[in-house]
Scaffold this active site. Sequence first.
Site, PDB file in Angstrom:
ATOM      1  N   GLN A 190      38.932  54.348  58.348  1.00  0.00           N
ATOM      2  CA  GLN A 190      39.965  54.803  59.276  1.00  0.00           C
ATOM      3  C   GLN A 190      41.270  54.016  59.109  1.00  0.00           C
ATOM      4  O   GLN A 190      42.346  54.597  58.972  1.00  0.00           O
ATOM      5  CB  GLN A 190      39.464  54.665  60.720  1.00  0.00           C
ATOM      6  CG  GLN A 190      38.273  55.535  61.046  1.00  0.00           C
ATOM      7  CD  GLN A 190      37.871  55.413  62.505  1.00  0.00           C
ATOM      8  OE1 GLN A 190      38.409  56.070  63.376  1.00  0.00           O
ATOM      9  NE2 GLN A 190      36.902  54.537  62.770  1.00  0.00           N
TER      10      GLN A 190
ATOM     11  N   ASP B  12      34.074  45.741  44.092  1.00  0.00           N
ATOM     12  CA  ASP B  12      32.975  45.194  44.884  1.00  0.00           C
ATOM     13  C   ASP B  12      33.395  43.837  45.434  1.00  0.00           C
ATOM     14  O   ASP B  12      33.318  42.826  44.731  1.00  0.00           O
ATOM     15  CB  ASP B  12      31.714  45.068  44.017  1.00  0.00           C
ATOM     16  CG  ASP B  12      30.539  44.483  44.794  1.00  0.00           C
ATOM     17  OD1 ASP B  12      30.655  44.307  46.026  1.00  0.00           O
ATOM     18  OD2 ASP B  12      29.500  44.206  44.165  1.00  0.00           O
ATOM     19  N   ILE B  13      33.856  43.821  46.675  1.00  0.00           N
ATOM     20  CA  ILE B  13      34.381  42.574  47.249  1.00  0.00           C
ATOM     21  C   ILE B  13      33.263  41.601  47.632  1.00  0.00           C
ATOM     22  O   ILE B  13      33.548  40.471  48.037  1.00  0.00           O
ATOM     23  CB  ILE B  13      35.288  42.836  48.470  1.00  0.00           C
ATOM     24  CG1 ILE B  13      34.532  43.600  49.569  1.00  0.00           C
ATOM     25  CG2 ILE B  13      36.550  43.571  48.051  1.00  0.00           C
ATOM     26  CD1 ILE B  13      35.320  43.724  50.874  1.00  0.00           C
TER      27      ILE B  13
ATOM     28  N   TYR C  41      31.149  46.457  57.392  1.00  0.00           N
ATOM     29  CA  TYR C  41      29.906  47.185  57.688  1.00  0.00           C
ATOM     30  C   TYR C  41      29.918  47.379  59.199  1.00  0.00           C
ATOM     31  O   TYR C  41      29.740  46.434  59.960  1.00  0.00           O
ATOM     32  CB  TYR C  41      28.701  46.361  57.250  1.00  0.00           C
ATOM     33  CG  TYR C  41      27.375  47.063  57.495  1.00  0.00           C
ATOM     34  CD1 TYR C  41      26.702  47.704  56.457  1.00  0.00           C
ATOM     35  CD2 TYR C  41      26.794  47.086  58.762  1.00  0.00           C
ATOM     36  CE1 TYR C  41      25.487  48.351  56.673  1.00  0.00           C
ATOM     37  CE2 TYR C  41      25.589  47.734  58.990  1.00  0.00           C
ATOM     38  CZ  TYR C  41      24.945  48.359  57.946  1.00  0.00           C
ATOM     39  OH  TYR C  41      23.760  49.004  58.174  1.00  0.00           O
ATOM     40  N   THR C  42      30.145  48.618  59.648  1.00  0.00           N
ATOM     41  CA  THR C  42      30.368  48.874  61.071  1.00  0.00           C
ATOM     42  C   THR C  42      29.248  49.667  61.745  1.00  0.00           C
ATOM     43  O   THR C  42      29.388  50.066  62.901  1.00  0.00           O
ATOM     44  CB  THR C  42      31.694  49.621  61.278  1.00  0.00           C
ATOM     45  OG1 THR C  42      31.668  50.843  60.533  1.00  0.00           O
ATOM     46  CG2 THR C  42      32.875  48.769  60.835  1.00  0.00           C
TER      47      THR C  42
ATOM     48  N   THR D 246      36.522  42.001  65.088  1.00  0.00           N
ATOM     49  CA  THR D 246      36.042  42.872  66.157  1.00  0.00           C
ATOM     50  C   THR D 246      35.850  42.169  67.498  1.00  0.00           C
ATOM     51  O   THR D 246      35.661  40.946  67.553  1.00  0.00           O
ATOM     52  CB  THR D 246      34.692  43.491  65.743  1.00  0.00           C
ATOM     53  OG1 THR D 246      34.160  44.267  66.812  1.00  0.00           O
ATOM     54  CG2 THR D 246      33.677  42.403  65.407  1.00  0.00           C
ATOM     55  N   ASP D 247      35.847  42.967  68.553  1.00  0.00           N
ATOM     56  CA  ASP D 247      35.556  42.475  69.901  1.00  0.00           C
ATOM     57  C   ASP D 247      34.081  42.060  70.041  1.00  0.00           C
ATOM     58  O   ASP D 247      33.719  41.336  70.972  1.00  0.00           O
ATOM     59  CB  ASP D 247      35.869  43.550  70.942  1.00  0.00           C
ATOM     60  CG  ASP D 247      35.079  44.834  70.716  1.00  0.00           C
ATOM     61  OD1 ASP D 247      35.110  45.348  69.583  1.00  0.00           O
ATOM     62  OD2 ASP D 247      34.457  45.338  71.665  1.00  0.00           O
TER      63      ASP D 247
ATOM     64  N   TYR E 198      25.738  42.734  63.938  1.00  0.00           N
ATOM     65  CA  TYR E 198      27.102  43.119  63.576  1.00  0.00           C
ATOM     66  C   TYR E 198      28.113  42.065  64.021  1.00  0.00           C
ATOM     67  O   TYR E 198      28.908  41.559  63.216  1.00  0.00           O
ATOM     68  CB  TYR E 198      27.439  44.480  64.188  1.00  0.00           C
ATOM     69  CG  TYR E 198      28.905  44.845  64.088  1.00  0.00           C
ATOM     70  CD1 TYR E 198      29.502  45.069  62.854  1.00  0.00           C
ATOM     71  CD2 TYR E 198      29.696  44.977  65.236  1.00  0.00           C
ATOM     72  CE1 TYR E 198      30.853  45.402  62.756  1.00  0.00           C
ATOM     73  CE2 TYR E 198      31.037  45.319  65.146  1.00  0.00           C
ATOM     74  CZ  TYR E 198      31.611  45.524  63.916  1.00  0.00           C
ATOM     75  OH  TYR E 198      32.945  45.852  63.824  1.00  0.00           O
TER      76      TYR E 198
END
Length: 290
Positions: free
Chosen positions: A11, A37-38, A62-63, A102-103, A126
Amino acid sequence: MQILITGAYGQLGSEINELKEMFGDWSFLFTDVDSLDITSDDAVQEYFDSHKIDFVVNCAAYTAVDKAETEQKTADLVNAVAPKILAKQCKLIGAKLIHVSTDYVFAGDACTPYTESDKTNPQGVYGTTKLDGERFILSENPDSIIIRTAWLYSSFGNNFVKTMLRLGKEKDELGVVFDQVGSPTYAADLAEAILQVVNRTTVDQNNFIPGIYHYSNEGAISWFDFAKAIFELSGIKIKVNPVLSDQFPTPAKRPHYSVLNKSKIRDKFELKIPYWKDSLQVCLNRIEKA
């Protein structure tokens, strides 16, 4: 100036791609897992050796929050190991790094907006792997910017807004949790904010102020409120019922409160952060025209 965007098909990466024409003097390198490929130190080093990179914006993550509970190794590679590799390589060549977090690094049990200095306490794989990524970056390359965001949505990819639009056409009635409160983030707004930070740095290197920042749209709502707004602004007639999180058990625990305090990023980089409902309308208009 050359900017590497990782996670280019997601996104945020897609929104940055949409905005690139506004910065015609810059050269963008958009990569995803198929082109870089990081998680491989050798692959990243080889890529950096063959391209002159001034900035890296790491949008890759990875979400899959629930899947992460059983796919911990993959989540760790993408969310923790990869940022460490990027931070190390950026330091070696003198490139600036902006990393998106992320939160979920917080427990979600607060009652006032989280500041960057508040205690972290992730409740699942996560959030834990994303926090590890932050720590690795600050250890390897303290001259980096980390931006925590929440409730990301866009006209690209899969997200809550697009799911609600689909369900609104399929169902007459829907239950949505009302005991999880946060702030939606329109990915296009975050993309613009990131590019503004980059732009300020091109004017003066001193404008790059390392550290952890928070960014989401202004305002605070529940997922129930968000769903209601999506349907109302889209003209979809559907009954939405408020339900408790316990009625929708998931493998990973969701934060009950994840509102982020944006004062630091707004003040340091002189950003104007749009109100969530205004940005939602913009996104819905784009989806309708697509």
